[in-house]
Design a protein around this motif. Structure first.
Motif, short mmCIF file in Angstrom:
data_model
loop_
_atom_site.label_atom_id
_atom_site.label_comp_id
_atom_site.label_asym_id
_atom_site.label_seq_id
_atom_site.Cartn_x
_atom_site.Cartn_y
_atom_site.Cartn_z
N UNK A 140 -3.99 -4.09 4.32
CA UNK A 140 -2.58 -4.01 4.71
C UNK A 140 -2.46 -3.13 5.94
N UNK A 141 -2.07 -3.71 7.07
CA UNK A 141 -1.88 -2.95 8.30
C UNK A 141 -0.46 -2.38 8.29
N UNK A 142 -0.35 -1.06 8.44
CA UNK A 142 0.94 -0.38 8.33
C UNK A 142 1.27 0.39 9.60
N UNK A 143 2.56 0.63 9.83
CA UNK A 143 2.94 1.65 10.80
C UNK A 143 3.70 2.75 10.06
N UNK A 144 4.04 3.82 10.77
CA UNK A 144 4.40 5.09 10.12
C UNK A 144 5.77 5.59 10.56
N UNK A 145 6.53 6.11 9.57
CA UNK A 145 7.91 6.53 9.81
C UNK A 145 8.21 7.82 9.05
N UNK A 146 9.24 8.51 9.50
CA UNK A 146 9.75 9.66 8.76
C UNK A 146 10.53 9.14 7.55
N UNK A 147 10.82 10.00 6.57
CA UNK A 147 11.65 9.55 5.44
C UNK A 147 13.02 9.03 5.86
N UNK A 148 13.50 9.48 7.03
CA UNK A 148 14.78 9.00 7.54
C UNK A 148 14.68 7.64 8.23
N UNK A 149 13.46 7.12 8.36
CA UNK A 149 13.28 5.81 8.95
C UNK A 149 13.01 5.80 10.44
#
Length: 419
Positions: free
Chosen positions: A150-159
């Motif tokens: 699963x290739x993912x990108x990354x975010x803060x909890x606020x999106x």
């Protein structure tokens, strides 16, 4: 590698330093040992077993390998999803595994996940949670079965995308209607050098020394010319199994150097340079739009090259770490400080193929990106510069003059004449 089970007290197998061929406990022998213990009534010691490994050419019990190759599909609907993302350095990969109740066909079916960003250099300790958004799935060539990568990108909890998430900006550019209409295509040629793990020296090179000069290694055949081909072939097959669009591979100019040609997925590489008179490792990016591939597309390619010349510094700054060591003007590269173009010229920043020139349509090759480039950055920047960005007429005219191009003015538009 063979593995046997032995009780911690009575049946430990010991190999002396002088023992070259240890005696092996085969399946039949082990059953005999187990039977003797049961007959003697000493069954309590069976709970204290350890796993030992011995090199062997004979058939032996190999518990670990059997478990690694175990196909769980007949026994459960559950699958293993390996969530993968780019770490804080921008070139390191991170991953962790998650059990999913059933097979999935689209990343939207997968849950978001989180990880400790303070341990990857992507968040402070007092607010360390980073959220993984699944974006693409591939079949897992390592675990097999219905398991997936699963290739993912990354975010803060606020999106909000975190700074190392370059995919988010790329998604904005590729979702622009002008870009969508142009249907951009990319072919990424990633060169890489295989290293000997124990000495950190290129594969096929004498330790601390140098091989013969460049010449016989490019697309070379034979054990003294093609080093690491087994690794390259294994990678090739793994990509095809996973469903990655990989179009080919070959040995490169420097011994121990390989190239993989694919679209959209690249390796993350350490930018350490190899000193000496050798070709560096780049990531030439072939690029075209719908307008370039249609009749009259050569004129569109010329306009794209003109735009690229005006944003040369912006592209160089985004094209990878340590690129100044490769783009020297030697070894089939252009100088990092000067933009250039040419037909069939591998010493230019942008190369146009003979077939494109002859047919009047096709693609261009950007030879500037380094092997450790970020594909999200490079591909989106090419689309932005050639489709969305418009220079002033004055800047365009000045650039055309520097590139020895004649300009024609028609209905307020500048058009490039023949090269």
């Amino acid at each position: 590698m063979a593995q046997i089970l032995a009780p911690t007290t009575q049946w430990q197998m010991r190999i002396t330093k002088n023992s070259m061929t240890p005696s092996l406990v085969t399946t039949k022998t082990w059953s005999s040992l187990l039977l003797k213990q049961k007959k003697s009534g000493n069954t309590k010691s069976l709970s204290k077993f350890r796993v030992y490994a011995l090199k062997s050419e004979n058939n032996t019990i190999n518990r670990l390998e059997n478990l690694l190759n175990l196909d769980i599909t007949p026994y459960t609907d559950k699958i293993i999803a390996e969530y993968i993302w780019i770490g804080g350095s921008g070139i390191d990969l991170r991953s962790k595994s998650r059990t999913i109740p059933r097979p999935v066909e689209h990343p939207s079916e997968l849950p978001k996940w989180n990880y400790d960003g303070s341990s990857t250099g992507q968040a402070p300790g007092e607010d360390s949670e980073v959220i993984l958004y699944p974006q693409a799935i591939f079949k897992d060539p390592f675990r097999g079965g219905n398991n997936i990568l699963v290739i993912c990108d990354t975010y803060t909890p606020a999106g909000e995308p975190i700074p190392t998430n370059k995919r988010a900006r790329a998604a904005e550019i590729f979702s622009n209607q002008k870009v969508i209409n142009e249907v951009p295509w990319y072919g990424i040629e990633q060169e890489y050098t295989l290293m000997q793990t124990n000495v950190q020296w290129p594969l096929g090179w004498p330790v601390g020394g140098y091989p013969g000069p460049q010449g016989p290694y490019y697309c070379g055949v034979g054990a003294d010319k093609s080093f690491g081909r087994d690794i390259s072939d294994a990678h090739y097959k793994a990509c095809l199994y996973a469903g990655i669009n990989i179009s080919g591979t070959n040995g490169e100019v420097m011994p121990g150097q390989r190239i993989t040609e694919q679209a959209g997925v690249v390796l993350t590489l350490d930018p350490k340079p190899i000193e000496g008179d050798w070709n560096g490792a780049g990531c030439h990016t072939n690029y075209s739009t719908k307008s370039m591939r249609e009749e009259g597309g050569f004129e569109v390619i010329k306009k794209a090259i003109l735009n690229l010349s005006l944003r040369h510094k912006e592209h160089i700054s985004a094209y990878g770490e340590g690129n100044e060591r490769r783009l020297t003007g030697k070894h089939e590269t252009a100088s990092i400080t000067t933009f250039s173009w040419g037909v069939a010229n591998r010493g230019c920043s942008i190369r146009v193929g003979r077939a494109t020139e002859k047919q009047g349509k096709g693609y261009l090759e950007d030879r500037r990106p380094a092997s450790n480039m970020d594909p999200y950055v490079v591909t989106s920047l090419l689309a932005e510069t050639t489709i969305l960005w418009e220079p002033t007429l004055e800047a365009e005219a000045l650039a055309a003059q520097k590139l020895s191009l004649k300009l024609l003015v028609k209905k307020g538009q500048m058009h490039l004449s023949n090269w």
